[in-house]
Design an enzyme around this catalytic site. Structure first.
Site, PDB file in Angstrom:
ATOM      1  CG  ASP A   1      22.626  35.709   3.375  1.00 37.75           C
ATOM      2  OD1 ASP A   1      23.529  35.272   4.104  1.00 37.75           O
ATOM      3  OD2 ASP A   1      21.589  35.072   3.133  1.00 37.75           O
TER       4      ASP A   1
ATOM      5  CD  GLN B   1       7.716  25.287   4.576  1.00 40.72           C
ATOM      6  OE1 GLN B   1       6.609  25.339   5.092  1.00 40.72           O
ATOM      7  NE2 GLN B   1       8.011  24.416   3.626  1.00 40.72           N
TER       8      GLN B   1
ATOM      9  CE  LYS C   1      19.230  35.355   0.278  1.00 42.13           C
ATOM     10  NZ  LYS C   1      19.540  33.947   0.436  1.00 42.13           N
TER      11      LYS C   1
ATOM     12  CG  ASP D   1      -0.211  -0.021   2.527  1.00 44.60           C
ATOM     13  OD1 ASP D   1       1.047  -0.001   2.520  1.00 44.60           O
ATOM     14  OD2 ASP D   1      -0.867  -0.045   3.577  1.00 44.60           O
TER      15      ASP D   1
HETATM   16  C1  R5P Z   1      19.087  31.709   2.992  1.00 49.61           C
HETATM   17  O1  R5P Z   1      19.192  32.589   3.828  1.00 49.61           O
HETATM   18  C2  R5P Z   1      20.047  30.571   2.923  1.00 49.61           C
HETATM   19  O2  R5P Z   1      21.184  30.821   3.695  1.00 49.61           O
HETATM   20  C3  R5P Z   1      20.465  30.292   1.508  1.00 49.61           C
HETATM   21  O3  R5P Z   1      21.163  31.402   0.987  1.00 49.61           O
HETATM   22  C4  R5P Z   1      19.300  29.983   0.617  1.00 49.61           C
HETATM   23  O4  R5P Z   1      18.352  29.211   1.277  1.00 49.61           O
HETATM   24  C5  R5P Z   1      19.749  29.305  -0.628  1.00 49.61           C
HETATM   25  O5  R5P Z   1      18.632  29.005  -1.426  1.00 49.61           O
HETATM   26  P1  R5P Z   1      18.714  29.067  -2.985  1.00 49.61           P
HETATM   27  O6  R5P Z   1      19.876  28.239  -3.424  1.00 49.61           O
HETATM   28  O7  R5P Z   1      17.393  28.506  -3.429  1.00 49.61           O
HETATM   29  O8  R5P Z   1      18.849  30.506  -3.380  1.00 49.61           O
END
Ligand code: R5P
Length: 280
Positions: free
Chosen positions: A159, A90, A183, A33
């Protein structure tokens, strides 16, 4: 006893070797299943069982819950290692009507364990969602070892929050400059825009460092801001590399991507097992 999830078999083996503990022979099966069942083929009573499972999918979450249940049957203490914690990004309800998914997942995983160790979660505050003692482990320094010889290296975070990771890799490497970009991610479209760093990258070997590369959007944007670098390397703890991330990075000019074994990928270049073993 180390009980690995199906997505963390190499790390489970590396951890067992590092700790000189038994690696359980876990089988991963599925009923007609579609329901999953894990089975430790050779269970033995132990003082401690360490479940090591990156929660990379819904199935991986169920597998982890099942492994915790097996562990509890045979061991006094159950430790859960999340090399990569799925849903950790999330960590807020970003839009009306959404769950705090990281909290929901943490609540589900807490009753089956006495401790949680998590390698570089997106935000350390995610630990507050767990009802069990939680420790975030920093593993970015492990990424320095596999890097090639670098000329006048520049370690860049895409960032501000990645600057510390870039610094950890630089420190472990031994020399180089550290900087970061500014960023912005549009919450509605997911589009990333990046403002350039102040450091001149011309003729230098640039190592972009982040906790995770998922779609590659953040890295590609950042690389687009670099003026005439000699080489561009990407070093990340979690090389998720979803969808077309690899070709996106290649088109952006990345020479090579280095990841750890929190996610088992072709780009895995180093193990976090020593970091996890120290925390155990
Ligand atoms: C965000 O703050 C994380 O540190 C990464 O920079 C981010 O999640 C990377 O995601 P993606 O590769 O989709 O831009």
């Amino acid at each position: 006893m180390i009980l690995p999830g199906s997505a963390s078999q190499s790390l489970g083996a590396a951890l067992a070797a590092e700790l000189d503990e038994r690696l359980a022979a876990v089988e991963y099966e599925r009923f007609a299943d579609g329901e999953l069942v894990v089975r430790a083929a050779d269970p033995e009573p132990a003082d401690r069982a360490v479940v090591v499972a990156s929660t990379v999918s819904g199935d991986a979450h169920v597998e982890l819950l099942q492994l915790q249940d097996v562990a509890r049957q045979y061991a006094e203490e159950v430790v859960t290692v999340l090399p990569y914690m799925g849903y950790a990004r999330q960590d807020q309800a970003f839009r009306e009507g959404e769950p705090v998914s990281a909290r929901a997942v943490a609540r589900a995983l807490s009753p089956g364990t006495d401790r949680v160790l998590c390698v570089d979660p997106h935000e350390r505050a995610v630990g507050e969602f767990f009802d069990a003692p939680f420790e975030a482990l920093a593993a970015a320094d492990r990424l320095a070892a596999p890097l090639p010889d670098l000329v006048d290296p520049l370690f860049l975070g895409p960032d501000a929050s990645a600057r510390g990771l870039a610094r950890d890799v630089r420190d472990a490497h031994g020399s180089g400059t550290v900087d970061h970009f500014e960023k912005h991610r549009d919450r509605d479209t997911g589009e990333v825009s990046v403002a350039p760093s102040e450091t001149d990258a011309a003729g230098r070997d640039v190592v972009l460092v982040d906790d995770i590369v998922a779609t590659g959007g953040t890295m590609s944007e950042a690389i687009g801001q670099l003026e005439s670098p000699a080489h561009v390397f990407v070093a990340c703890v979690h090389a998720m590399l979803a969808g077309n991330a690899r070709s996106r990075l290649a088109r952006a000019g990345v020479d090579r991507v280095y990841g750890t074994d929190t996610l088992e990928r072709a780009e895995t270049a180093v193990s976090v097992a020593p970091t996890v073993a120290d925390a155990l």
